[in-house]
Design an enzyme around this catalytic site. Structure first.
Site, PDB file in Angstrom:
ATOM      1  N   HIS A  57     -15.147  62.861  24.787  1.00  0.00           N
ATOM      2  CA  HIS A  57     -13.824  63.401  25.000  1.00  0.00           C
ATOM      3  C   HIS A  57     -13.925  64.802  24.588  1.00  0.00           C
ATOM      4  O   HIS A  57     -14.765  65.173  23.913  1.00  0.00           O
ATOM      5  CB  HIS A  57     -12.835  62.606  24.697  1.00  0.00           C
ATOM      6  CG  HIS A  57     -12.816  62.250  23.124  1.00  0.00           C
ATOM      7  ND1 HIS A  57     -13.593  61.462  22.572  1.00  0.00           N
ATOM      8  CD2 HIS A  57     -12.122  63.105  22.112  1.00  0.00           C
ATOM      9  CE1 HIS A  57     -13.378  61.378  21.218  1.00  0.00           C
ATOM     10  NE2 HIS A  57     -12.678  62.205  20.903  1.00  0.00           N
ATOM     11  N   GLU A  85     -17.726  63.992  21.045  1.00  0.00           N
ATOM     12  CA  GLU A  85     -16.952  64.802  21.287  1.00  0.00           C
ATOM     13  C   GLU A  85     -17.743  66.309  22.100  1.00  0.00           C
ATOM     14  O   GLU A  85     -18.573  66.667  21.453  1.00  0.00           O
ATOM     15  CB  GLU A  85     -16.255  65.399  20.346  1.00  0.00           C
ATOM     16  CG  GLU A  85     -15.149  64.487  19.984  1.00  0.00           C
ATOM     17  CD  GLU A  85     -14.254  65.000  18.698  1.00  0.00           C
ATOM     18  OE1 GLU A  85     -13.149  64.339  18.621  1.00  0.00           O
ATOM     19  OE2 GLU A  85     -14.748  65.870  17.870  1.00  0.00           O
ATOM     20  N   HIS A 116     -10.769  55.872  19.993  1.00  0.00           N
ATOM     21  CA  HIS A 116     -11.626  56.030  18.996  1.00  0.00           C
ATOM     22  C   HIS A 116     -12.024  54.691  18.349  1.00  0.00           C
ATOM     23  O   HIS A 116     -11.068  53.935  17.940  1.00  0.00           O
ATOM     24  CB  HIS A 116     -11.075  56.836  17.814  1.00  0.00           C
ATOM     25  CG  HIS A 116     -11.120  58.479  18.224  1.00  0.00           C
ATOM     26  ND1 HIS A 116     -10.009  58.920  18.997  1.00  0.00           N
ATOM     27  CD2 HIS A 116     -11.916  59.371  17.968  1.00  0.00           C
ATOM     28  CE1 HIS A 116     -10.021  60.177  19.122  1.00  0.00           C
ATOM     29  NE2 HIS A 116     -11.355  60.560  18.497  1.00  0.00           N
ATOM     30  N   TRP A 174     -19.873  66.925  11.683  1.00  0.00           N
ATOM     31  CA  TRP A 174     -19.640  68.117  12.616  1.00  0.00           C
ATOM     32  C   TRP A 174     -19.385  69.443  12.023  1.00  0.00           C
ATOM     33  O   TRP A 174     -20.264  70.368  12.208  1.00  0.00           O
ATOM     34  CB  TRP A 174     -18.426  67.876  13.525  1.00  0.00           C
ATOM     35  CG  TRP A 174     -17.034  67.744  12.712  1.00  0.00           C
ATOM     36  CD1 TRP A 174     -16.103  68.697  12.412  1.00  0.00           C
ATOM     37  CD2 TRP A 174     -16.561  66.583  12.266  1.00  0.00           C
ATOM     38  NE1 TRP A 174     -15.239  68.189  11.919  1.00  0.00           N
ATOM     39  CE2 TRP A 174     -15.203  66.819  11.816  1.00  0.00           C
ATOM     40  CE3 TRP A 174     -16.775  65.203  12.573  1.00  0.00           C
ATOM     41  CZ2 TRP A 174     -14.568  65.889  11.421  1.00  0.00           C
ATOM     42  CZ3 TRP A 174     -16.034  64.090  11.733  1.00  0.00           C
ATOM     43  CH2 TRP A 174     -14.796  64.556  11.247  1.00  0.00           C
ATOM     44  N   CYS A 210      -9.305  70.681  13.203  1.00  0.00           N
ATOM     45  CA  CYS A 210      -9.719  70.102  14.443  1.00  0.00           C
ATOM     46  C   CYS A 210      -8.672  69.090  14.988  1.00  0.00           C
ATOM     47  O   CYS A 210      -7.639  68.802  14.472  1.00  0.00           O
ATOM     48  CB  CYS A 210     -11.010  69.463  14.182  1.00  0.00           C
ATOM     49  SG  CYS A 210     -10.980  67.966  12.733  1.00  0.00           S
ATOM     50  N   HIS A 236      -7.573  67.703  19.609  1.00  0.00           N
ATOM     51  CA  HIS A 236      -7.609  67.413  20.928  1.00  0.00           C
ATOM     52  C   HIS A 236      -6.665  68.199  21.740  1.00  0.00           C
ATOM     53  O   HIS A 236      -5.544  67.975  21.491  1.00  0.00           O
ATOM     54  CB  HIS A 236      -7.510  65.905  21.219  1.00  0.00           C
ATOM     55  CG  HIS A 236      -8.485  65.128  20.400  1.00  0.00           C
ATOM     56  ND1 HIS A 236      -8.124  64.638  18.994  1.00  0.00           N
ATOM     57  CD2 HIS A 236      -9.731  64.941  20.579  1.00  0.00           C
ATOM     58  CE1 HIS A 236      -9.174  63.957  18.424  1.00  0.00           C
ATOM     59  NE2 HIS A 236     -10.259  64.004  19.436  1.00  0.00           N
ATOM     60  N   GLU A 241     -16.600  55.792  15.770  1.00  0.00           N
ATOM     61  CA  GLU A 241     -17.626  56.935  16.183  1.00  0.00           C
ATOM     62  C   GLU A 241     -16.838  58.260  17.037  1.00  0.00           C
ATOM     63  O   GLU A 241     -15.804  57.778  17.417  1.00  0.00           O
ATOM     64  CB  GLU A 241     -18.467  56.445  17.291  1.00  0.00           C
ATOM     65  CG  GLU A 241     -19.463  57.348  18.092  1.00  0.00           C
ATOM     66  CD  GLU A 241     -20.130  56.844  19.018  1.00  0.00           C
ATOM     67  OE1 GLU A 241     -21.340  56.948  19.153  1.00  0.00           O
ATOM     68  OE2 GLU A 241     -19.561  56.231  20.209  1.00  0.00           O
ATOM     69  N   TYR A 256     -21.418  66.870  19.717  1.00  0.00           N
ATOM     70  CA  TYR A 256     -22.085  65.821  18.717  1.00  0.00           C
ATOM     71  C   TYR A 256     -21.524  64.398  18.804  1.00  0.00           C
ATOM     72  O   TYR A 256     -20.369  63.977  19.563  1.00  0.00           O
ATOM     73  CB  TYR A 256     -21.659  66.533  17.328  1.00  0.00           C
ATOM     74  CG  TYR A 256     -20.232  66.241  16.918  1.00  0.00           C
ATOM     75  CD1 TYR A 256     -19.856  65.018  16.047  1.00  0.00           C
ATOM     76  CD2 TYR A 256     -19.181  66.961  17.631  1.00  0.00           C
ATOM     77  CE1 TYR A 256     -18.613  64.604  15.750  1.00  0.00           C
ATOM     78  CE2 TYR A 256     -17.952  66.407  16.988  1.00  0.00           C
ATOM     79  CZ  TYR A 256     -17.658  65.395  16.197  1.00  0.00           C
ATOM     80  OH  TYR A 256     -16.399  65.336  15.881  1.00  0.00           O
ATOM     81  N   GLU A 280      -0.394  70.849  11.736  1.00  0.00           N
ATOM     82  CA  GLU A 280      -1.250  70.325  10.627  1.00  0.00           C
ATOM     83  C   GLU A 280      -0.884  71.018   9.301  1.00  0.00           C
ATOM     84  O   GLU A 280      -0.927  70.375   8.163  1.00  0.00           O
ATOM     85  CB  GLU A 280      -2.712  70.225  10.839  1.00  0.00           C
ATOM     86  CG  GLU A 280      -3.166  68.932  11.717  1.00  0.00           C
ATOM     87  CD  GLU A 280      -4.677  69.062  11.843  1.00  0.00           C
ATOM     88  OE1 GLU A 280      -5.344  69.210  10.822  1.00  0.00           O
ATOM     89  OE2 GLU A 280      -5.186  68.295  12.690  1.00  0.00           O
TER      90      GLU A 280
END
Length: 194
Positions: free
Chosen positions: A41, A124, A34, A169, A76, A78, A121, A113, A96
């Site tokens: 990704h 994804e 990132h 998002w 959110c 990965h 930035e 997006y 989380e």
């Protein structure tokens, strides 16, 4: 980060890199991927509702590299290389927020997006899930600064407001999710204005 019994120190968290068609082309250390220009990704977003039909909305921790202190959906993250996407959602909800999920349903499998906060930035392919949550969160402070329960219609209105405090998002995902929620989570109480 996790620790490895096979080597000294923490194991870096990796993300799955994608080509323009969404096919995996490699992996990279999340801490280094990132930046001002981020390669595409794989990620996910999730929206969790309680028994009363309220959405758990979270504010990203101040220490987050991308979009710190921005309000967004429930969770959110990965998926790790080779990890099933639904398993990744369950893992991140536990890590989380300390909550379990049931009726996890993928609603937007092709959501994608790009967004920048002026420093970092996001780029994804980000499938979007909904679920029912079990209990109130016990948020990890390095991930979540604050959390609140919102009515869906209030969240949808916030997403559509010109001065929205929500993540880019979430603002894109909310109107796409809206017509699908009744089928995905039957009995979700919602106030509809005609």
């Amino acid at each position: 980060m996790t620790t490895s019994p096979l080597r000294e120190g923490p194991v870096p968290e990796e993300v799955v890199l994608l080509d323009d068609a969404g096919r995996p082309v490699g992996v990279a250390d999340k801490a280094t991927v990132h930046g001002a220009t981020t390669p595409r990704h794989l990620a996910f977003s999730s929206y969790g509702f309680d028994a009363a039909g309220r959405l758990l909305v979270t504010r990203r921790a101040a220490g987050k590299r991308a979009f710190p202190l921005v309000w967004t959906g429930t969770c959110c993250g990965h998926p790790a290389p080779g990890e099933d996407m639904a398993d990744a959602v369950h893992r991140r909800l536990r890590d989380e927020l300390g909550v379990g999920a049931r009726e996890l349903t993928l609603l937007l499998p092709e959501f994608s997006y790009r967004a920048s906060d002026g420093v970092v930035e996001e780029n994804e392919l980000c499938p979007v899930f909904v679920c029912r949550l079990e209990g109130d969160p016990a948020a990890a402070p390095d991930e979540v600064a604050e959390w609140v329960w919102w009515d869906w219609d209030a969240f949808l209105a916030a997403a559509q407001a010109p001065d929205s405090v929500l993540s880019p998002w979430a603002r894109l995902q909310a109107p796409l999710l809206d017509p699908l929620l009744d089928t995905a989570l039957p009995g979700l109480p919602r106030r509809r204005t005609a």
